[in-house]
Design a protein around this motif. Structure first.
Motif, PDB file in Angstrom:
ATOM      1  N   ALA A  57       0.492  -1.466  -0.113  1.00  0.00           N
ATOM      2  CA  ALA A  57       0.100   0.142  -0.333  1.00  0.00           C
ATOM      3  C   ALA A  57       0.816   1.049  -0.178  1.00  0.00           C
ATOM      4  O   ALA A  57       0.423   2.251  -0.807  1.00  0.00           O
ATOM      5  N   ALA A  58       2.406   1.084   0.674  1.00  0.00           N
ATOM      6  CA  ALA A  58       3.286   2.411   0.985  1.00  0.00           C
ATOM      7  C   ALA A  58       4.012   2.522  -0.317  1.00  0.00           C
ATOM      8  O   ALA A  58       3.238   3.938  -0.914  1.00  0.00           O
ATOM      9  N   TYR A  59       3.997   1.568  -1.152  1.00  0.00           N
ATOM     10  CA  TYR A  59       4.839   1.767  -2.407  1.00  0.00           C
ATOM     11  C   TYR A  59       3.826   2.545  -3.463  1.00  0.00           C
ATOM     12  O   TYR A  59       3.872   3.050  -4.006  1.00  0.00           O
ATOM     13  N   ASP A  60       1.959   2.365  -3.696  1.00  0.00           N
ATOM     14  CA  ASP A  60       1.310   1.536  -4.452  1.00  0.00           C
ATOM     15  C   ASP A  60       1.143   3.219  -4.313  1.00  0.00           C
ATOM     16  O   ASP A  60       1.120   4.449  -4.952  1.00  0.00           O
ATOM     17  N   ALA A  61       0.797   3.918  -2.843  1.00  0.00           N
ATOM     18  CA  ALA A  61       0.749   5.804  -2.830  1.00  0.00           C
ATOM     19  C   ALA A  61       1.829   6.711  -3.293  1.00  0.00           C
ATOM     20  O   ALA A  61       1.778   7.399  -3.199  1.00  0.00           O
ATOM     21  N   ALA A  62       2.825   6.062  -3.071  1.00  0.00           N
ATOM     22  CA  ALA A  62       4.026   6.305  -3.372  1.00  0.00           C
ATOM     23  C   ALA A  62       4.643   6.749  -4.853  1.00  0.00           C
ATOM     24  O   ALA A  62       4.646   7.913  -5.280  1.00  0.00           O
ATOM     25  N   ILE A  63       3.976   5.653  -5.548  1.00  0.00           N
ATOM     26  CA  ILE A  63       3.815   5.715  -6.713  1.00  0.00           C
ATOM     27  C   ILE A  63       2.760   7.217  -7.491  1.00  0.00           C
ATOM     28  O   ILE A  63       3.091   7.444  -8.215  1.00  0.00           O
ATOM     29  N   ASP A  64       1.978   7.224  -6.286  1.00  0.00           N
ATOM     30  CA  ASP A  64       0.290   7.705  -6.925  1.00  0.00           C
ATOM     31  C   ASP A  64       0.609   8.816  -7.042  1.00  0.00           C
ATOM     32  O   ASP A  64       0.464   9.773  -7.872  1.00  0.00           O
ATOM     33  N   ALA A  65       1.664   9.380  -5.783  1.00  0.00           N
ATOM     34  CA  ALA A  65       2.060  10.780  -5.128  1.00  0.00           C
ATOM     35  C   ALA A  65       3.052  11.435  -6.593  1.00  0.00           C
ATOM     36  O   ALA A  65       3.000  12.756  -6.133  1.00  0.00           O
ATOM     37  N   GLU A  66       3.700  10.333  -7.291  1.00  0.00           N
ATOM     38  CA  GLU A  66       4.555  10.617  -7.878  1.00  0.00           C
ATOM     39  C   GLU A  66       3.975  11.601  -9.475  1.00  0.00           C
ATOM     40  O   GLU A  66       2.729  11.441  -9.191  1.00  0.00           O
ATOM     41  N   ASP A  67       3.985  12.767  -9.777  1.00  0.00           N
ATOM     42  CA  ASP A  67       3.698  14.065 -10.618  1.00  0.00           C
ATOM     43  C   ASP A  67       4.672  12.774 -11.659  1.00  0.00           C
ATOM     44  O   ASP A  67       5.398  13.588 -12.088  1.00  0.00           O
ATOM     45  N   LEU A  68       3.505  11.898 -12.431  1.00  0.00           N
ATOM     46  CA  LEU A  68       4.319  11.476 -13.858  1.00  0.00           C
ATOM     47  C   LEU A  68       4.363  12.617 -15.160  1.00  0.00           C
ATOM     48  O   LEU A  68       5.068  12.516 -15.996  1.00  0.00           O
ATOM     49  N   GLU A  69       3.223  13.533 -15.579  1.00  0.00           N
ATOM     50  CA  GLU A  69       3.343  14.436 -16.313  1.00  0.00           C
ATOM     51  C   GLU A  69       4.616  15.326 -16.305  1.00  0.00           C
ATOM     52  O   GLU A  69       4.939  15.535 -17.232  1.00  0.00           O
ATOM     53  N   ALA A  70       4.816  16.218 -15.170  1.00  0.00           N
ATOM     54  CA  ALA A  70       5.877  16.722 -15.191  1.00  0.00           C
ATOM     55  C   ALA A  70       7.372  16.300 -14.882  1.00  0.00           C
ATOM     56  O   ALA A  70       8.335  16.265 -16.070  1.00  0.00           O
ATOM     57  N   GLN A  71       7.863  14.510 -14.634  1.00  0.00           N
ATOM     58  CA  GLN A  71       8.698  13.829 -15.453  1.00  0.00           C
ATOM     59  C   GLN A  71       8.276  13.809 -16.615  1.00  0.00           C
ATOM     60  O   GLN A  71       9.969  13.647 -17.328  1.00  0.00           O
ATOM     61  N   ALA A  72       7.676  13.724 -17.372  1.00  0.00           N
ATOM     62  CA  ALA A  72       7.845  12.909 -18.382  1.00  0.00           C
ATOM     63  C   ALA A  72       8.154  14.044 -19.253  1.00  0.00           C
ATOM     64  O   ALA A  72       8.814  14.170 -20.547  1.00  0.00           O
ATOM     65  N   ASP A  73       7.170  15.736 -19.125  1.00  0.00           N
ATOM     66  CA  ASP A  73       7.356  16.606 -19.623  1.00  0.00           C
ATOM     67  C   ASP A  73       9.104  17.368 -19.122  1.00  0.00           C
ATOM     68  O   ASP A  73       9.728  18.057 -20.651  1.00  0.00           O
ATOM     69  N   ALA A  74       9.660  16.914 -18.837  1.00  0.00           N
ATOM     70  CA  ALA A  74      11.507  17.043 -18.268  1.00  0.00           C
ATOM     71  C   ALA A  74      11.951  16.521 -19.234  1.00  0.00           C
ATOM     72  O   ALA A  74      13.126  16.861 -20.047  1.00  0.00           O
ATOM     73  N   TYR A  75      11.535  14.713 -18.932  1.00  0.00           N
ATOM     74  CA  TYR A  75      12.402  14.299 -19.994  1.00  0.00           C
ATOM     75  C   TYR A  75      12.301  14.569 -21.726  1.00  0.00           C
ATOM     76  O   TYR A  75      13.377  14.159 -21.677  1.00  0.00           O
ATOM     77  N   LEU A  76      11.123  14.878 -21.665  1.00  0.00           N
ATOM     78  CA  LEU A  76      11.127  15.141 -23.438  1.00  0.00           C
ATOM     79  C   LEU A  76      11.615  16.438 -24.248  1.00  0.00           C
ATOM     80  O   LEU A  76      12.105  16.632 -24.700  1.00  0.00           O
ATOM     81  N   LEU A  77      12.052  17.587 -22.909  1.00  0.00           N
ATOM     82  CA  LEU A  77      12.421  18.816 -22.756  1.00  0.00           C
ATOM     83  C   LEU A  77      13.276  18.540 -22.762  1.00  0.00           C
ATOM     84  O   LEU A  77      14.883  19.658 -23.771  1.00  0.00           O
ATOM     85  N   ASN A  78      14.667  17.808 -22.386  1.00  0.00           N
ATOM     86  CA  ASN A  78      15.855  17.639 -22.171  1.00  0.00           C
ATOM     87  C   ASN A  78      16.809  16.974 -23.442  1.00  0.00           C
ATOM     88  O   ASN A  78      16.642  16.089 -23.910  1.00  0.00           O
TER      89      ASN A  78
END
Length: 78
Positions: A57-78
């Motif tokens: 449950a803690a692992y799932d919550a940590a994954i859900d809390a991540e801002d995946l859109e921001a990470q994807a944008d940062a990855y695509l912009l670099n």
């Protein structure tokens, strides 16, 4: 093509389902198989402990809390 050649050719068997059933009925190897139903998804093989469920449950919550859109944008912009 004779019956023996047809029975041994898996591609011709795929085109004639009734011939497949006849071949299966004549097969000594298939008749010799032990038959039993396996239902592996009905229940887990190893029961979960409270600690394991809490960790998952803690692992799932940590994954859900991540801002995946921001990470994807940062990855695509670099």
């Amino acid at each position: 093509m004779n019956d023996t050649t047809t029975a041994l050719n898996p591609f011709s068997l795929m085109m004639e389902p009734e011939l497949v059933l006849q071949t299966m009925e004549r097969s000594q190897q298939l008749r010799g198989l032990r038959r039993h139903k396996l239902r592996p998804l009905d229940k887990p093989l190893i029961p979960y402990t409270k600690e394991a469920l809490a960790n998952r449950a803690a692992y799932d919550a940590a994954i859900d809390a991540e801002d995946l859109e921001a990470q994807a944008d940062a990855y695509l912009l670099n």
